[in-house]
Design a protein around this motif. Structure first.
Motif, mmCIF file in Angstrom:
data_model
loop_
_atom_site.group_PDB
_atom_site.id
_atom_site.type_symbol
_atom_site.label_atom_id
_atom_site.label_comp_id
_atom_site.label_asym_id
_atom_site.label_seq_id
_atom_site.Cartn_x
_atom_site.Cartn_y
_atom_site.Cartn_z
ATOM 1 N N GLY A 124 8.863 23.513 0.224
ATOM 2 C CA GLY A 124 8.639 24.471 -0.847
ATOM 3 C C GLY A 124 8.090 25.780 -0.304
ATOM 4 O O GLY A 124 7.974 25.974 0.916
ATOM 5 N N PRO A 125 7.710 26.696 -1.198
ATOM 6 C CA PRO A 125 7.193 28.009 -0.760
ATOM 7 C C PRO A 125 5.975 27.902 0.149
ATOM 8 O O PRO A 125 5.806 28.711 1.066
ATOM 9 N N GLN A 126 5.113 26.882 -0.089
ATOM 10 C CA GLN A 126 3.901 26.769 0.721
ATOM 11 C C GLN A 126 4.217 26.457 2.183
ATOM 12 O O GLN A 126 3.468 26.836 3.096
ATOM 13 N N GLN A 127 5.337 25.772 2.430
ATOM 14 C CA GLN A 127 5.689 25.442 3.807
ATOM 15 C C GLN A 127 6.137 26.669 4.604
ATOM 16 O O GLN A 127 6.127 26.638 5.834
ATOM 17 N N GLN A 128 6.527 27.731 3.919
ATOM 18 C CA GLN A 128 6.994 28.922 4.624
ATOM 19 C C GLN A 128 5.883 29.630 5.385
ATOM 20 O O GLN A 128 6.133 30.532 6.187
ATOM 21 N N HIS A 129 4.630 29.208 5.144
ATOM 22 C CA HIS A 129 3.489 29.811 5.836
ATOM 23 C C HIS A 129 2.837 28.814 6.796
ATOM 24 O O HIS A 129 1.731 29.049 7.267
ATOM 25 N N CYS A 130 3.525 27.712 7.074
ATOM 26 C CA CYS A 130 2.951 26.686 7.947
ATOM 27 C C CYS A 130 2.895 27.188 9.391
ATOM 28 O O CYS A 130 3.448 28.232 9.742
ATOM 29 N N ARG A 131 2.248 26.426 10.245
ATOM 30 C CA ARG A 131 2.085 26.827 11.644
ATOM 31 C C ARG A 131 3.422 26.937 12.367
ATOM 32 O O ARG A 131 3.610 27.817 13.203
ATOM 33 N N LEU A 132 4.363 26.042 12.056
ATOM 34 C CA LEU A 132 5.667 26.113 12.709
ATOM 35 C C LEU A 132 6.388 27.403 12.330
ATOM 36 O O LEU A 132 7.035 28.033 13.174
ATOM 37 N N ALA A 133 6.273 27.827 11.066
ATOM 38 C CA ALA A 133 6.907 29.076 10.638
ATOM 39 C C ALA A 133 6.298 30.263 11.375
ATOM 40 O O ALA A 133 7.018 31.185 11.804
ATOM 41 N N GLY B 195 -3.049 17.938 31.407
ATOM 42 C CA GLY B 195 -2.378 19.092 30.824
ATOM 43 C C GLY B 195 -1.152 18.729 30.019
ATOM 44 O O GLY B 195 -0.953 19.233 28.909
ATOM 45 N N GLY B 196 -0.308 17.848 30.574
ATOM 46 C CA GLY B 196 0.905 17.462 29.860
ATOM 47 C C GLY B 196 0.606 16.739 28.567
ATOM 48 O O GLY B 196 1.253 16.968 27.536
ATOM 49 N N THR B 197 -0.396 15.851 28.605
ATOM 50 C CA THR B 197 -0.791 15.128 27.394
ATOM 51 C C THR B 197 -1.278 16.095 26.328
ATOM 52 O O THR B 197 -0.852 16.040 25.164
ATOM 53 N N LEU B 198 -2.184 16.997 26.702
ATOM 54 C CA LEU B 198 -2.757 17.942 25.736
ATOM 55 C C LEU B 198 -1.694 18.867 25.166
ATOM 56 O O LEU B 198 -1.593 19.040 23.940
ATOM 57 N N LEU B 199 -0.889 19.470 26.034
ATOM 58 C CA LEU B 199 0.083 20.461 25.578
ATOM 59 C C LEU B 199 1.121 19.836 24.653
ATOM 60 O O LEU B 199 1.464 20.392 23.605
ATOM 61 N N GLN B 200 1.605 18.660 25.030
ATOM 62 C CA GLN B 200 2.633 17.995 24.228
ATOM 63 C C GLN B 200 2.069 17.530 22.886
ATOM 64 O O GLN B 200 2.670 17.744 21.824
ATOM 65 N N GLN B 201 0.921 16.888 22.912
ATOM 66 C CA GLN B 201 0.385 16.328 21.677
ATOM 67 C C GLN B 201 -0.109 17.401 20.710
ATOM 68 O O GLN B 201 0.085 17.278 19.501
ATOM 69 N N THR B 202 -0.730 18.462 21.225
ATOM 70 C CA THR B 202 -1.188 19.505 20.306
ATOM 71 C C THR B 202 0.000 20.256 19.708
ATOM 72 O O THR B 202 -0.047 20.713 18.567
ATOM 73 N N LYS B 203 1.098 20.371 20.486
ATOM 74 C CA LYS B 203 2.342 20.923 19.927
ATOM 75 C C LYS B 203 2.821 20.077 18.761
ATOM 76 O O LYS B 203 3.177 20.600 17.692
ATOM 77 N N GLU B 204 2.821 18.766 18.942
ATOM 78 C CA GLU B 204 3.315 17.872 17.892
ATOM 79 C C GLU B 204 2.414 17.904 16.664
ATOM 80 O O GLU B 204 2.893 17.929 15.525
ATOM 81 N N LEU B 205 1.110 17.899 16.880
ATOM 82 C CA LEU B 205 0.177 17.875 15.760
ATOM 83 C C LEU B 205 0.180 19.201 15.003
ATOM 84 O O LEU B 205 0.250 19.224 13.769
ATOM 85 N N GLN B 206 0.122 20.315 15.729
ATOM 86 C CA GLN B 206 0.005 21.609 15.063
ATOM 87 C C GLN B 206 1.330 22.117 14.516
ATOM 88 O O GLN B 206 1.380 22.626 13.388
ATOM 89 N N LEU B 207 2.410 21.996 15.296
ATOM 90 C CA LEU B 207 3.687 22.564 14.867
ATOM 91 C C LEU B 207 4.492 21.587 14.014
ATOM 92 O O LEU B 207 4.919 21.922 12.900
ATOM 93 N N HIS B 208 4.713 20.393 14.508
ATOM 94 C CA HIS B 208 5.520 19.422 13.758
ATOM 95 C C HIS B 208 4.729 18.752 12.641
ATOM 96 O O HIS B 208 5.296 18.395 11.606
ATOM 97 N N ASP C 2 1.784 20.106 11.307
ATOM 98 C CA ASP C 2 1.053 21.119 10.540
ATOM 99 C C ASP C 2 -0.385 20.675 10.247
ATOM 100 O O ASP C 2 -0.887 20.798 9.138
ATOM 101 N N VAL C 3 -1.058 20.151 11.276
ATOM 102 C CA VAL C 3 -2.455 19.746 11.160
ATOM 103 C C VAL C 3 -3.329 20.924 11.556
ATOM 104 O O VAL C 3 -3.140 21.510 12.632
ATOM 105 N N GLY C 4 -4.298 21.269 10.698
ATOM 106 C CA GLY C 4 -5.178 22.399 10.954
ATOM 107 C C GLY C 4 -6.639 22.040 10.815
ATOM 108 O O GLY C 4 -6.999 20.878 10.560
#
Length: 651
Positions: free
Chosen positions: A9-18, A279-292, A294-296
């Motif tokens: 919906g409209p609210q997702q257009q402002h998510c971290r991935l957007a 580094g690989g663990t942190l970078l990959q997992q924070t990408k998944e949590l924040q972008l995919h 949308d955990v803030g």
């Protein structure tokens, strides 16, 4: 094409991935008009993509001037070769009074700790470990339930560059020694007991046996029920922390410095010790949590997991987002399947993680959370562990919450992250994982190594990614590592391709590709030379109320392979001829005639690993009279006896 079950919906257009996508447009100068374009850019321009992830997700440390070197082969790739960081420093970057961890035990005990308090406690552990002579690379092992003290201990170890490895306390002594015995920990952090299914499980005897076998220099016991000093040579947790000197500086170490050691199931031999870098663990997992995901920093994240499953490691990385994490220890269905939904309402959980099996159990229990609970804070439901059935999607949208983002995710211990997962900017289709992970060049290959679309084949990754394991423990020449992931499509003169062991299917859509997981490829059935994924059969059988659970294997028979299905009937139900007919009809109509089992038999229980996964390969070995080499990896090894010498399999 079926209609989606959920649309952004409209609210997702402002998510971290957007916001990330807009930033990528500006940095790359490319339009990146949809998710498919963003994903393509992320795998074609990995240097630019992963550096943007570092900056956008707020990784603390020095990235250096190079993102990757030696990308010609997976094993030769070095990520951020001049970079330095500390995992604990990143997870503890928030330092205020906002709740960091909420621990809820099965008996109702609730404990809360703020980010500021968590940083102090982890610093105390770090100081005491350093005072005990623990050096970067030394192993600290946890025989612990999913509690606050476990997270503190892991962060304290990471603070000084020690390597953390954990087993759930429901593991038997032999299973623990199969794992910790290989890595030889300097420190064992243990609990003296835990609650499960309304009972107190005392661990004193197990801890004494582990202490005797491992002979660690230091044994720390987190107080459980009663006086923890009753464990011989134990140090008391709180006393140990209270006597700590000031916290040392965070040890900023190379990007791939070992952080975690995780373990394969070990059902076909001694468990593989999989070493993952910080580094690989942190970078990959924070990408998944924040972008995919949308955990803030105002969200509340929960995942039901034990400390023997990689989802625990994934969950605690949620601290990097600044969110509040809810930890639960106990039976998720005690006293009934409403327990975790009660937790959603009580703690205001926004992101709820569970397994596909739990969703099925809730459905079969008759619970309708949409009517029995408020769930107004709940936005996203994560599911993994096994494929989420098509019918489970229907249940979640009809009986849990119609505006819920159902995010089925798939990856594993091997990569401590995901190959395919959710997306707040894409629709949810029944039975599909929404999208391929950013930066993950996922494909499906046929047996000749040729890519497939909308056909079933082997799930692969064609290019390196940061969370590729650093190594296997005790594998000096890398031969076991190569055999596990790269031997499947090893072609002279060609780039290495990671073969993950999943039987999968890419589903094309207008703006992205979805993914369907059909089961493990080593468990694929092959009657008449036609490959069949086990998930396709489970999907039909497990919708029947008369069947509690099932396991399906292929039996070598008269020069071919035939499908054999073992079922655990529901309480009070007997596997009659009529029920067998219903099962076959459901499979024939819902899958195909080829999927229909030649033999259906009843068993009282199904063998599982200590992390809860059914063991198709072990059952296959038993029905062929072959040995199962490591029964210690099973939570209930006695269950294998139900599959041997079955008269139904003789004709």
């Amino acid at each position: 094409m079926t209609s989606p079950l959920w649309q952004p919906g409209p609210q997702q257009q402002h998510c971290r991935l957007a916001r990330f996508q807009q930033q990528a447009r500006e940095l790359s100068g490319q339009p990146l008009a949809d998710y498919q374009a963003l994903h393509t850019w992320s795998v074609q321009q990995p240097d630019a993509f992963w550096r943007q992830v570092w900056d956008f997700c707020g990784v603390v440390g020095e990235p250096g001037d190079t993102v990757m070197e030696g990308a010609e082969q997976f094993r030769d790739t070095r990520w951020f070769p001049n970079g330095r960081l500390n995992y604990a420093e990143n997870l503890l970057r928030r330092q205020d009074d906002h709740p960091a961890l909420v621990s809820v035990l099965e008996d109702g005990t609730r404990t809360q700790i703020s980010y500021a308090q968590l940083r102090v406690a982890a610093g105390q552990v770090a100081a005491q470990l350093k005072a005990a002579g623990i050096q970067p690379g030394d192993r600290v092992a946890g025989f612990m339930p999913n509690r606050i003290e476990t997270v503190i201990a892991a962060l304290g170890a990471a603070w000084i560059g020690a390597v953390w490895s954990s087993c759930s306390p429901d593991f038997g002594v032999s299973a623990v020694l199969d794992r910790f015995g290989q890595i030889e920990p300097r420190v064992l952090v243990a609990c003296d007991g835990y609650h499960y299914n309304g009972k107190w499980i005392d661990l004193q005897t197990r801890i004494d046996a582990l202490h005797q076998a491992l002979k660690p220099d230091l044994l720390v016991v987190v107080p459980g029920q009663g006086d923890s000093s009753r464990v011989e040579k134990a140090l008391i947790w709180q006393t140990w922390l209270d006597n700590a000197t000031p916290a040392p500086a965070f040890a900023r170490l190379p990007f791939n410095h070992p952080l975690f050691i995780l373990y394969s199931s070990g059902t076909t031999g001694q468990p593989k010790c999989i070493v993952h870098g910080a580094g690989g663990t942190l970078l990959q997992q924070t990408k998944e949590l924040q972008l995919h995901g949308d955990v803030g920093d105002q969200d509340t994240l929960f995942y039901f997991t034990t400390c023997g499953w990689m989802m625990w490691n994934w969950l605690i990385c949620g601290l990097h987002t600044g969110a509040t994490l809810v930890l639960y220890d106990g039976n998720p269905a005690y006293p009934n399947t409403a327990r975790l939904f009660d937790l959603v309402d009580a703690e205001g959980i926004s992101h709820f993680g569970t397994s596909a099996k739990f969703v099925q159990a809730v459905e079969k229990s008759g619970l309708q959370p949409r009517h029995s609970h408020d769930l107004n804070t709940l936005r996203t439901l994560f599911s993994t562990g096994s494929p989420l059935l098509h019918e489970s999607y229907d249940f979640l949208y009809q009986q849990v919450k119609p505006d819920l983002l159902v995010s089925s995710i798939s990856g594993g211990t091997d990569i401590i992250s995901c190959f395919a997962l959710g997306n707040p900017l894409l629709p949810v289709y029944r039975g599909e994982l929404q999208c391929l992970g950013l930066g993950m060049d996922v494909a499906v290959f046929d047996d000749n190594g040729e890519p497939l679309v909308d056909s079933k084949g082997e799930l692969v990754c064609r290019q390196p990614f940061p969370s590729c394991p650093v190594s296997f423990w005790n594998d000096p020449d890398g031969s076991r590592f190569h055999k596990a992931y790269f031997a499947r499509f090893d072609r002279p003169g060609q780039k290495q391709v990671w073969a993950h062991g999943d039987y999968a299917q890419l589903v094309p859509h207008e703006h992205h590709q979805g993914l369907i997981i059909h089961g493990r490829s080593d468990a694929v059935l092959n009657p008449g030379g036609v490959r069949i994924g086990t998930a396709e059969i489970y999907r039909q059988v497990e919708t029947l109320d008369d069947i509690r659970e099932a396991i399906v294997v292929g039996q070598e028979f008269e020069g071919d392979v035939r499908v054999v299905l073992f079922v655990v009937p529901a309480d009070g139900v007997t596997l009659t001829d009529a029920l067998q007919t219903r099962i076959r009809q459901a499979i024939r109509q819902g899958a195909s005639p080829r999927h229909v089992p030649a033999v259906i038999a009843s068993v009282p229980e199904i063998p599982r690993t200590v992390s809860g996964k059914i063991v198709e390969l072990a059952v296959r070995e038993v029905i062929h009279g072959r040995p199962v080499t490591n029964r210690n990896a099973l939570a209930n090894p006695q269950a294998l006896e139900h599959f041997s010498n079955r008269s139904e399999l003789q004709s």
